[in-house]
Design a protein around this motif. Sequence first.
Motif, short mmCIF file in Angstrom:
data_model
loop_
_atom_site.label_atom_id
_atom_site.label_comp_id
_atom_site.label_asym_id
_atom_site.label_seq_id
_atom_site.Cartn_x
_atom_site.Cartn_y
_atom_site.Cartn_z
N MET A 1 0.84 -1.20 0.00
CA MET A 1 0.00 0.00 0.00
C MET A 1 0.87 1.25 0.00
N ASP A 2 0.37 2.31 -0.61
CA ASP A 2 1.14 3.53 -0.75
C ASP A 2 0.80 4.47 0.40
N GLY A 3 1.71 4.56 1.37
CA GLY A 3 1.49 5.45 2.50
C GLY A 3 0.86 4.76 3.69
N PRO A 4 0.68 5.50 4.79
CA PRO A 4 0.09 4.93 6.00
C PRO A 4 -1.36 4.50 5.77
N PHE A 5 -1.78 3.52 6.52
CA PHE A 5 -3.16 3.04 6.41
C PHE A 5 -3.61 2.46 7.75
N VAL A 6 -4.92 2.36 7.93
CA VAL A 6 -5.50 1.79 9.13
C VAL A 6 -5.57 0.28 8.95
N GLY A 7 -4.88 -0.44 9.82
CA GLY A 7 -4.78 -1.88 9.67
C GLY A 7 -6.11 -2.59 9.69
N SER A 8 -6.97 -2.27 10.65
CA SER A 8 -8.26 -2.96 10.77
C SER A 8 -9.12 -2.74 9.53
N GLU A 9 -9.03 -1.56 8.93
CA GLU A 9 -9.81 -1.28 7.72
C GLU A 9 -9.28 -2.11 6.54
N ALA A 10 -7.96 -2.22 6.43
CA ALA A 10 -7.37 -3.01 5.35
C ALA A 10 -7.75 -4.48 5.48
N LEU A 11 -7.76 -5.00 6.71
CA LEU A 11 -8.16 -6.38 6.94
C LEU A 11 -9.63 -6.59 6.60
N ALA A 12 -10.47 -5.62 6.98
CA ALA A 12 -11.91 -5.76 6.77
C ALA A 12 -12.27 -5.81 5.28
N ARG A 13 -11.56 -5.09 4.47
CA ARG A 13 -11.88 -5.09 3.03
C ARG A 13 -11.06 -6.13 2.26
N GLY A 14 -10.28 -6.91 2.97
CA GLY A 14 -9.54 -8.00 2.34
C GLY A 14 -8.33 -7.57 1.55
N ALA A 15 -7.80 -6.38 1.83
CA ALA A 15 -6.64 -5.88 1.09
C ALA A 15 -5.38 -6.66 1.44
N LEU A 16 -5.34 -7.24 2.63
CA LEU A 16 -4.22 -8.09 3.04
C LEU A 16 -4.67 -8.98 4.19
N THR A 17 -3.84 -9.97 4.51
CA THR A 17 -4.15 -10.88 5.60
C THR A 17 -3.43 -10.42 6.87
N ARG A 18 -3.80 -11.02 7.99
CA ARG A 18 -3.13 -10.68 9.25
C ARG A 18 -1.65 -11.04 9.18
N HIS A 19 -1.34 -12.13 8.51
CA HIS A 19 0.06 -12.52 8.37
C HIS A 19 0.83 -11.48 7.56
N GLU A 20 0.24 -11.03 6.45
CA GLU A 20 0.90 -10.02 5.60
C GLU A 20 1.06 -8.70 6.35
N LEU A 21 0.05 -8.36 7.15
CA LEU A 21 0.13 -7.11 7.92
C LEU A 21 1.30 -7.17 8.90
N ALA A 22 1.42 -8.30 9.59
CA ALA A 22 2.48 -8.43 10.60
C ALA A 22 3.86 -8.63 9.96
N ARG A 23 3.88 -9.31 8.82
CA ARG A 23 5.17 -9.69 8.22
C ARG A 23 5.80 -8.56 7.41
N TRP A 24 4.99 -7.76 6.71
CA TRP A 24 5.55 -6.82 5.75
C TRP A 24 5.31 -5.35 6.09
N HIS A 25 4.79 -5.09 7.28
CA HIS A 25 4.45 -3.71 7.61
C HIS A 25 4.90 -3.37 9.03
N ARG A 26 5.19 -2.10 9.24
CA ARG A 26 5.56 -1.61 10.57
C ARG A 26 4.39 -0.83 11.16
N ARG A 27 4.27 -0.91 12.47
CA ARG A 27 3.21 -0.19 13.18
C ARG A 27 3.73 1.19 13.55
N LEU A 28 3.12 2.24 12.97
CA LEU A 28 3.51 3.60 13.31
C LEU A 28 2.81 4.09 14.57
N LEU A 29 1.52 3.80 14.66
CA LEU A 29 0.67 4.18 15.78
C LEU A 29 -0.35 3.06 15.97
N PRO A 30 -1.06 3.02 17.08
CA PRO A 30 -2.08 1.98 17.25
C PRO A 30 -3.00 1.86 16.04
#
Length: 282
Positions: A1-30
Amino acid sequence: MDGPFVGSEALARGALTRHELARWHRRLLPDVYLADSREPSLRDRTVAAWLWSRHRGVIAGVAAAALHGADWVDATIPVELIWNNGRPPAGLVVRNNTLHADEVTTVCGIPVTTKTRTAFDLGRYLERGDAVARLDALKRATAFKADAVLRLADRHPRARGLASLRTALPLVDGGAASPKETWLRLLLVDAGLPRPTTQLAVVESRGKRLRTLDLGWEDYMVGVEYDGDQHRSDRAQYAKDVHVKRTLAAFGWKVTFVIKEDRPDEIVRNVRDALVSRGWRP
């Protein structure tokens, strides 16, 4: 994804899986993430702060100044938000301040305090030297009007830091080309020297510009330059500067060249002596 995004929203619309979120992304804020391959910029962190507020906060302070085009803002500074939240995560400063509708604008799709409101907040919350440096940079970028800032002070008579704001505003000069130039100007003015002109053009008799001095007094043909590290690391620039110094001297200018190792009292003494030698009297 291009730029910051809300993780729960990305998961809800199926843009990525929980594994992909944890494996390929850093948490900037909650619940706000950024791709691991991307080093967070100030813009990224500012957008992340707004996303964390669920699109309800307004970017303020130094981060707002940067969005308005102010320079010399480090990517790691705390991002300020005006919003009602008493427990912000690390890296954010949240203030529950009163904002009128005409004190908010939109930059890059997110709500930001206007240039006038941004100046109002910078002058109130920062120590004088930092406040003037930040206001110099904002003035250079936006040409905000001091009288408009003072009208905000009248609108918010109980706001914190109004005395600090009224102290800083008269010292602001959009001609400052770096925070060090702001520091140097304040050092000289605080020592009782006349207020210098910033970015003073030195022109020879045929109209050719010889140099634009950081600070100077044209009536006395006295100038001050802050030499950064470039003159040591760039040989071509160093040679050019030496030539310019000789030319200025040949045309009758007395220029004090300041480096970071100089003591403040030495700087003041050298500049005062130059002014006195040209006829200025304290």
